[in-house]
Design an enzyme around this catalytic site. Sequence first.
Site, PDB file in Angstrom:
ATOM      1  N   ASP A  44      14.820  -0.539   1.089  1.00 59.73           N
ATOM      2  CA  ASP A  44      15.530  -0.749   2.341  1.00 59.73           C
ATOM      3  C   ASP A  44      16.560  -1.865   2.092  1.00 59.73           C
ATOM      4  O   ASP A  44      17.635  -1.601   1.559  1.00 59.73           O
ATOM      5  CB  ASP A  44      14.450  -1.128   3.370  1.00 59.73           C
ATOM      6  CG  ASP A  44      14.930  -1.206   4.790  1.00 59.73           C
ATOM      7  OD1 ASP A  44      15.284  -0.162   5.350  1.00 59.73           O
ATOM      8  OD2 ASP A  44      14.936  -2.315   5.354  1.00 59.73           O
ATOM      9  N   LYS A  63      17.206   3.974   0.957  1.00 59.48           N
ATOM     10  CA  LYS A  63      18.111   3.896   2.122  1.00 59.48           C
ATOM     11  C   LYS A  63      19.246   2.931   1.785  1.00 59.48           C
ATOM     12  O   LYS A  63      19.241   1.790   2.246  1.00 59.48           O
ATOM     13  CB  LYS A  63      17.348   3.330   3.332  1.00 59.48           C
ATOM     14  CG  LYS A  63      16.418   4.299   4.021  1.00 59.48           C
ATOM     15  CD  LYS A  63      16.093   3.837   5.446  1.00 59.48           C
ATOM     16  CE  LYS A  63      14.801   3.100   5.520  1.00 59.48           C
ATOM     17  NZ  LYS A  63      14.289   2.860   6.886  1.00 59.48           N
ATOM     18  N   ASP A  77       3.981   3.687   6.312  1.00 57.89           N
ATOM     19  CA  ASP A  77       3.335   3.453   7.605  1.00 57.89           C
ATOM     20  C   ASP A  77       4.300   2.907   8.642  1.00 57.89           C
ATOM     21  O   ASP A  77       5.383   2.411   8.343  1.00 57.89           O
ATOM     22  CB  ASP A  77       2.214   2.427   7.444  1.00 57.89           C
ATOM     23  CG  ASP A  77       2.755   1.002   7.263  1.00 57.89           C
ATOM     24  OD1 ASP A  77       3.628   0.809   6.390  1.00 57.89           O
ATOM     25  OD2 ASP A  77       2.337   0.100   8.015  1.00 57.89           O
ATOM     26  N   GLU A  81       7.701   2.246  -6.247  1.00 53.22           N
ATOM     27  CA  GLU A  81       7.858   1.834  -4.845  1.00 53.22           C
ATOM     28  C   GLU A  81       8.012   3.080  -3.972  1.00 53.22           C
ATOM     29  O   GLU A  81       8.439   4.141  -4.437  1.00 53.22           O
ATOM     30  CB  GLU A  81       9.084   0.892  -4.766  1.00 53.22           C
ATOM     31  CG  GLU A  81       9.427   0.327  -3.426  1.00 53.22           C
ATOM     32  CD  GLU A  81       8.351  -0.549  -2.777  1.00 53.22           C
ATOM     33  OE1 GLU A  81       7.237  -0.035  -2.544  1.00 53.22           O
ATOM     34  OE2 GLU A  81       8.642  -1.710  -2.451  1.00 53.22           O
ATOM     35  N   PHE A  92      13.876   5.484  10.446  1.00 52.40           N
ATOM     36  CA  PHE A  92      12.557   4.952  10.102  1.00 52.40           C
ATOM     37  C   PHE A  92      11.609   6.114   9.831  1.00 52.40           C
ATOM     38  O   PHE A  92      11.381   6.951  10.694  1.00 52.40           O
ATOM     39  CB  PHE A  92      12.006   4.033  11.195  1.00 52.40           C
ATOM     40  CG  PHE A  92      10.853   3.226  10.677  1.00 52.40           C
ATOM     41  CD1 PHE A  92      11.084   2.083   9.923  1.00 52.40           C
ATOM     42  CD2 PHE A  92       9.550   3.644  10.888  1.00 52.40           C
ATOM     43  CE1 PHE A  92      10.022   1.359   9.392  1.00 52.40           C
ATOM     44  CE2 PHE A  92       8.489   2.919  10.366  1.00 52.40           C
ATOM     45  CZ  PHE A  92       8.727   1.776   9.624  1.00 52.40           C
ATOM     46  N   VAL A  93      11.078   6.147   8.602  1.00 54.96           N
ATOM     47  CA  VAL A  93      10.244   7.282   8.194  1.00 54.96           C
ATOM     48  C   VAL A  93       8.799   6.841   7.925  1.00 54.96           C
ATOM     49  O   VAL A  93       8.544   5.686   7.569  1.00 54.96           O
ATOM     50  CB  VAL A  93      10.819   7.981   6.947  1.00 54.96           C
ATOM     51  CG1 VAL A  93      12.120   8.680   7.277  1.00 54.96           C
ATOM     52  CG2 VAL A  93      11.017   7.004   5.790  1.00 54.96           C
ATOM     53  N   LYS A 126       0.808  -1.204   0.000  1.00 56.92           N
ATOM     54  CA  LYS A 126       0.000   0.000   0.000  1.00 56.92           C
ATOM     55  C   LYS A 126       0.847   1.262   0.000  1.00 56.92           C
ATOM     56  O   LYS A 126       0.370   2.339  -0.334  1.00 56.92           O
ATOM     57  CB  LYS A 126      -0.869   0.040   1.271  1.00 56.92           C
ATOM     58  CG  LYS A 126      -1.774  -1.142   1.454  1.00 56.92           C
ATOM     59  CD  LYS A 126      -2.417  -1.040   2.862  1.00 56.92           C
ATOM     60  CE  LYS A 126      -2.900  -2.360   3.329  1.00 56.92           C
ATOM     61  NZ  LYS A 126      -3.323  -2.330   4.743  1.00 56.92           N
ATOM     62  N   GLY A 127       2.111   1.121   0.402  1.00 51.61           N
ATOM     63  CA  GLY A 127       2.946   2.300   0.678  1.00 51.61           C
ATOM     64  C   GLY A 127       3.119   3.268  -0.475  1.00 51.61           C
ATOM     65  O   GLY A 127       3.305   4.467  -0.267  1.00 51.61           O
ATOM     66  N   ARG A 145       0.041   6.884   7.302  1.00 48.98           N
ATOM     67  CA  ARG A 145       0.108   6.955   5.835  1.00 48.98           C
ATOM     68  C   ARG A 145      -0.429   8.276   5.301  1.00 48.98           C
ATOM     69  O   ARG A 145      -0.027   8.741   4.247  1.00 48.98           O
ATOM     70  CB  ARG A 145      -0.702   5.818   5.208  1.00 48.98           C
ATOM     71  CG  ARG A 145      -0.153   4.423   5.477  1.00 48.98           C
ATOM     72  CD  ARG A 145      -0.881   3.422   4.591  1.00 48.98           C
ATOM     73  NE  ARG A 145      -0.688   2.039   4.997  1.00 48.98           N
ATOM     74  CZ  ARG A 145       0.354   1.289   4.644  1.00 48.98           C
ATOM     75  NH1 ARG A 145       1.319   1.801   3.902  1.00 48.98           N
ATOM     76  NH2 ARG A 145       0.455   0.040   5.040  1.00 48.98           N
TER      77      ARG A 145
HETATM   78  P1  IMP Z   1      12.967  -3.975   1.331  1.00 51.37           P
HETATM   79  O1  IMP Z   1      12.447  -5.219   0.704  1.00 51.37           O
HETATM   80  O2  IMP Z   1      13.744  -4.262   2.590  1.00 51.37           O
HETATM   81  O3  IMP Z   1      13.738  -3.085   0.385  1.00 51.37           O
HETATM   82  O4  IMP Z   1      11.746  -3.228   1.922  1.00 51.37           O
HETATM   83  C1  IMP Z   1      10.992  -2.311   1.327  1.00 51.37           C
HETATM   84  C2  IMP Z   1       9.697  -2.155   2.114  1.00 51.37           C
HETATM   85  O5  IMP Z   1       9.959  -2.069   3.527  1.00 51.37           O
HETATM   86  C3  IMP Z   1       9.027  -0.862   1.744  1.00 51.37           C
HETATM   87  O6  IMP Z   1       8.155  -1.018   0.668  1.00 51.37           O
HETATM   88  C4  IMP Z   1       8.303  -0.510   3.030  1.00 51.37           C
HETATM   89  O7  IMP Z   1       7.048  -1.140   3.061  1.00 51.37           O
HETATM   90  C5  IMP Z   1       9.154  -1.081   4.128  1.00 51.37           C
HETATM   91  N1  IMP Z   1      10.029  -0.046   4.733  1.00 51.37           N
HETATM   92  C6  IMP Z   1      11.371  -0.007   4.725  1.00 51.37           C
HETATM   93  N2  IMP Z   1      11.848   1.066   5.367  1.00 51.37           N
HETATM   94  C7  IMP Z   1      10.765   1.739   5.814  1.00 51.37           C
HETATM   95  C8  IMP Z   1      10.605   2.971   6.562  1.00 51.37           C
HETATM   96  O8  IMP Z   1      11.558   3.691   6.937  1.00 51.37           O
HETATM   97  N3  IMP Z   1       9.316   3.325   6.818  1.00 51.37           N
HETATM   98  C9  IMP Z   1       8.236   2.603   6.405  1.00 51.37           C
HETATM   99  N4  IMP Z   1       8.346   1.476   5.715  1.00 51.37           N
HETATM  100  C10 IMP Z   1       9.599   1.039   5.407  1.00 51.37           C
HETATM  101 MG    MG Z   2       6.025  -0.964   0.834  1.00 58.92          MG
END
Ligand code: IMP
Ligand code: MG
Length: 188
Positions: free
Chosen positions: A106, A134, A162, A102, A155-156, A45-46, A168
């Site tokens: 992270d 990040k 969210d 996206e 963490f944002v 949903k982000g 959100r």
């Molecule tokens: P990745 O697979 O670790 O790259 O994760 C990406 C997903 O982690 C994003 O789509 C977010 O849903 C969540 N995420 C990572 N960092 C944050 C943050 O700082 N705030 C909120 N959601 C985050």
């Molecule tokens: Mg996400």
Amino acid sequence: MNILENDIERILVPEEEVASIEDSMAKQISEDYADKNLLLLCILKGSVVFFSDLMRKITLPMQIDFMKVTSYGKGSTSTGNVRILLDLHREDFSHVDVLIVEDIIDSGRTLSTLVEYLKMKGCRSVRTCTLLDKPARREVEFTPDYVGRIIPDEFVVGFGLDYAEKYRELPYVGILKPEVYKKKESLD
Ligand code: IMP
Ligand code: MG
């Protein structure tokens, strides 16, 4: 003022900055996809807020679609096991140029898994854009094609992002006060 704003330590990317990031990204995408068959793909949903802005700022015909993925483990870190909750359904992907939208990258696991998955389905091309990145937290090598803003390891929330399904709707990206998730994690 939304009462949730009491949990924000400080604003990291104000509304006006997000808007100008979107303007320049949409302009670049409009140039790059002029001779392609754009399918703009929202990762729920982000990404929904960023996505709905981008689709109105890109000046090309396009299709839109949605996928929902989750990484196991809720809270302030993602765990790396990616699961598809809502999939894409097409007869034929061979004429489709997918651009995944996206909210934040992270560890890199969500997007690297999705890109491989969509290539396996036969999409003509698969590229990625993200509002935030990040890179300090990468666990797998992954470089997005379009990046709005590189941010530090904080963490944002807000602008679609969210913490435990909250925040959100905030109109900017803000750093969440660590005591908000530390308090919760100590109870879990
Ligand atoms: P990745 O697979 O670790 O790259 O994760 C990406 C997903 O982690 C994003 O789509 C977010 O849903 C969540 N995420 C990572 N960092 C944050 C943050 O700082 N705030 C909120 N959601 C985050
Ligand atoms: Mg996400």
